[in-house]
Enzyme design. Structure first.
Site, mmCIF file in Angstrom:
data_model
loop_
_atom_site.group_PDB
_atom_site.id
_atom_site.type_symbol
_atom_site.label_atom_id
_atom_site.label_comp_id
_atom_site.label_asym_id
_atom_site.label_seq_id
_atom_site.Cartn_x
_atom_site.Cartn_y
_atom_site.Cartn_z
ATOM 1 N N ARG A 1 0.876 -1.179 0.000
ATOM 2 C CA ARG A 1 0.000 0.000 0.000
ATOM 3 C C ARG A 1 0.906 1.220 0.000
ATOM 4 O O ARG A 1 1.749 1.370 0.879
ATOM 5 C CB ARG A 1 -0.919 0.043 1.218
ATOM 6 C CG ARG A 1 -1.586 1.407 1.381
ATOM 7 C CD ARG A 1 -2.638 1.466 2.463
ATOM 8 N NE ARG A 1 -3.856 0.795 2.031
ATOM 9 C CZ ARG A 1 -5.039 0.953 2.638
ATOM 10 N NH1 ARG A 1 -5.137 1.742 3.700
ATOM 11 N NH2 ARG A 1 -6.099 0.321 2.207
ATOM 12 N N HIS B 1 -7.549 0.942 -6.207
ATOM 13 C CA HIS B 1 -7.707 0.139 -4.983
ATOM 14 C C HIS B 1 -8.408 -1.172 -5.380
ATOM 15 O O HIS B 1 -9.570 -1.404 -5.047
ATOM 16 C CB HIS B 1 -8.556 0.934 -3.979
ATOM 17 C CG HIS B 1 -8.511 0.399 -2.578
ATOM 18 N ND1 HIS B 1 -7.722 -0.663 -2.195
ATOM 19 C CD2 HIS B 1 -9.179 0.788 -1.468
ATOM 20 C CE1 HIS B 1 -7.906 -0.898 -0.907
ATOM 21 N NE2 HIS B 1 -8.778 -0.035 -0.437
ATOM 22 N N GLN C 1 -10.303 -3.742 -2.974
ATOM 23 C CA GLN C 1 -11.567 -3.183 -2.472
ATOM 24 C C GLN C 1 -12.725 -3.515 -3.430
ATOM 25 O O GLN C 1 -13.844 -3.826 -3.007
ATOM 26 C CB GLN C 1 -11.411 -1.662 -2.332
ATOM 27 C CG GLN C 1 -12.671 -0.933 -1.886
ATOM 28 C CD GLN C 1 -13.016 -1.183 -0.429
ATOM 29 O OE1 GLN C 1 -12.170 -1.057 0.437
ATOM 30 N NE2 GLN C 1 -14.257 -1.551 -0.158
ATOM 31 N N ASP D 1 -16.960 7.955 -0.701
ATOM 32 C CA ASP D 1 -15.683 7.757 -0.005
ATOM 33 C C ASP D 1 -15.311 9.114 0.594
ATOM 34 O O ASP D 1 -15.927 10.141 0.257
ATOM 35 C CB ASP D 1 -14.640 7.274 -1.040
ATOM 36 C CG ASP D 1 -13.266 6.974 -0.438
ATOM 37 O OD1 ASP D 1 -13.146 6.891 0.800
ATOM 38 O OD2 ASP D 1 -12.306 6.833 -1.228
ATOM 39 N N CYS E 1 -16.191 2.379 1.197
ATOM 40 C CA CYS E 1 -15.036 1.512 1.468
ATOM 41 C C CYS E 1 -14.593 1.608 2.928
ATOM 42 O O CYS E 1 -13.951 0.696 3.438
ATOM 43 C CB CYS E 1 -13.885 1.880 0.544
ATOM 44 S SG CYS E 1 -13.429 3.622 0.642
ATOM 45 N N ARG F 1 -13.979 -7.881 2.410
ATOM 46 C CA ARG F 1 -12.567 -7.630 2.085
ATOM 47 C C ARG F 1 -11.725 -8.869 2.388
ATOM 48 O O ARG F 1 -10.843 -9.246 1.640
ATOM 49 C CB ARG F 1 -12.009 -6.452 2.906
ATOM 50 C CG ARG F 1 -12.635 -5.087 2.687
ATOM 51 C CD ARG F 1 -12.455 -4.572 1.294
ATOM 52 N NE ARG F 1 -11.069 -4.592 0.861
ATOM 53 C CZ ARG F 1 -10.098 -3.752 1.276
ATOM 54 N NH1 ARG F 1 -10.372 -2.785 2.101
ATOM 55 N NH2 ARG F 1 -8.859 -3.853 0.815
HETATM 56 N N1 NVA Z 1 -9.747 7.206 -1.111
HETATM 57 C C1 NVA Z 1 -9.346 6.741 0.198
HETATM 58 C C2 NVA Z 1 -9.630 5.283 0.325
HETATM 59 C C3 NVA Z 1 -9.331 4.719 1.687
HETATM 60 C C4 NVA Z 1 -9.625 3.244 1.781
HETATM 61 C C5 NVA Z 1 -7.875 7.039 0.440
HETATM 62 O O1 NVA Z 1 -7.066 6.805 -0.471
HETATM 63 O O2 NVA Z 1 -7.544 7.533 1.508
HETATM 64 N N1 CP Z 2 -11.217 0.356 2.795
HETATM 65 C C1 CP Z 2 -9.928 0.292 3.194
HETATM 66 O O1 CP Z 2 -9.007 0.075 2.419
HETATM 67 O O2 CP Z 2 -9.744 0.471 4.529
HETATM 68 P P1 CP Z 2 -8.347 0.602 5.276
HETATM 69 O O3 CP Z 2 -7.750 1.927 4.870
HETATM 70 O O4 CP Z 2 -8.692 0.555 6.725
HETATM 71 O O5 CP Z 2 -7.474 -0.531 4.847
#
Ligand code: NVA
Ligand code: CP
Length: 330
Positions: free
Chosen positions: A108, A135, A138, A231, A272, A317
């Site tokens: 990540r 992502h 997800q 989101d 998400c 997930r």
């Molecule tokens: N768009 C958000 C998704 C988190 C799961 C981020 O990148 O922070």
């Molecule tokens: N939806 C998601 O990716 O959550 P986290 O940031 O907690 O992993």
């Protein structure tokens, strides 16, 4: 031809065919059954994986960890800033080291190019646990949740409301196009997905009998939607000083009950997570103090309603990530 994903990285859904995505969904359903009936499934005993996080996480990290343990694997978690990567060691060198120790790597981080480079150099499957652009793990959970609620996917209408050019919105547009779901990106002009990705998705959607629509009108976006998805308004990695502008741009796109009521019969709410639907978080409290709002991308009423499937989605997930690891490592 039988589907074989052994040895393949999972970096973005554009790299996968419709049949491969559907195969992963079928596998996810099998794993969900095994988990819910407490049937052991240590199919990958003896293997080891590493979870490399350059941004924080609850769901993705825990899904990979629990899925890894359930499959019988050893799991190492490297938290943001805790490895040499990025400070003292390049991604290419890190990849070549980790590839010698581990059978698979979750990453990540920031740019999609980094996860691609990691995969190019590691010699083992790499799974994208979120980048600024996509992502993909997800998506499998989201699609699984939609299918659980409607018993089908093709021909459904999915609307993403808000920052329609973030990683989640981009990925939803891709997966919808590949699975014949009509996708609507609903948000302000300045936060629409990039034209080249829209073009690619429109071509894919055409092949699969669905449409990609962009609209700035929240009522038009919500109309006849089977699922309304949102989101957070500021994603990880974006500077804190964009909040003021984002709030101004995105307030009209907050998912309220009024918008949900415009959806199709049985319309569900997806997110998400994490979500700012109240002021029970540090960020929520800071935003309330600074801007006087108690809810952001979704009203607390919708988040807590029966239409909200966000915790089923979060559970999925784990089942879907298990399927991805199994399919690529078995
Ligand atoms: N768009 C958000 C998704 C988190 C799961 C981020 O990148 O922070
Ligand atoms: N939806 C998601 O990716 O959550 P986290 O940031 O907690 O992993």
């Amino acid at each position: 031809m039988p589907i074989n994903l052994q040895g393949k990285s999972f970096l973005k859904l554009l790299d996968f065919s419709t049949e491969e995505i559907l195969y992963l969904l079928e596998l996810s359903k099998e794993f969900k059954k095994l988990k819910l009936t407490r049937t052991p499934h240590r199919y990958l005993e003896g293997k080891n994986i590493v979870l490399l996080f350059e941004k924080t996480s609850t769901r993705t990290r825990c899904s990979f960890e629990v899925a890894g343990y359930d499959l019988g694997m050893g799991v190492t978690y490297l938290e943001p800033g805790s490895s040499q990567m990025g400070h003292k060691e390049s991604i290419a060198d890190t990849a070549r080291v980790l590839g010698r120790f581990y059978d698979g790597i979750e990453y990540r981080g920031f740019s999609q190019d980094l996860v691609q480079e990691l995969s190019d150099k590691a010699g083992v499957p790499v799974w994208n646990g979120l980048t600024d652009e996509f992502h993909p793990t997800q998506m499998l959970a989201d699609i699984m949740t939609i299918e659980e609620n409607f018993g089908r996917l093709k021909g459904l209408n999915l609307t993403y409301m808000g920052d329609a050019r973030n990683n989640v919105a981009n990925s939803l547009m891709v997966v919808s196009a590949k699975l014949g779901i009509n996708f609507t990106a609903c948000g302000p002009k300045d936060l629409m997905p990039k034209a080249d990705l829209v073009e690619t998705c429109r071509e894919l959607a055409k092949e699969h009998g669905s449409t990609i629509t962009l609209t700035e009108d929240p009522k038009e976006g919500a109309k006849d939607a089977h699922a309304i998805y949102t989101d957070i308004w500021v994603s990880m990695g974006e500077p804190a000083d964009v909040w003021a502008e984002r709030i101004k741009l995105l307030e009209p796109y907050r998912v309220t009950q009024e918008l949900m009521d415009l959806g199709a019969k049985g319309c569900i709410f997806l997110h998400c997570l994490p979500s700012f639907h109240d002021t029970n978080t540090k960020v929520g409290q800071d935003i309330e103090k600074q801007f006087g709002i108690k809810e952001m991308e979704v009203s607390d009423e919708v988040f807590e309603s029966r239409q909200s499937k966000v915790f089923d989605e979060a559970e999925n997930r784990m089942h879907t990530i298990k399927a991805v690891m199994y399919a690529t490592l078995k």
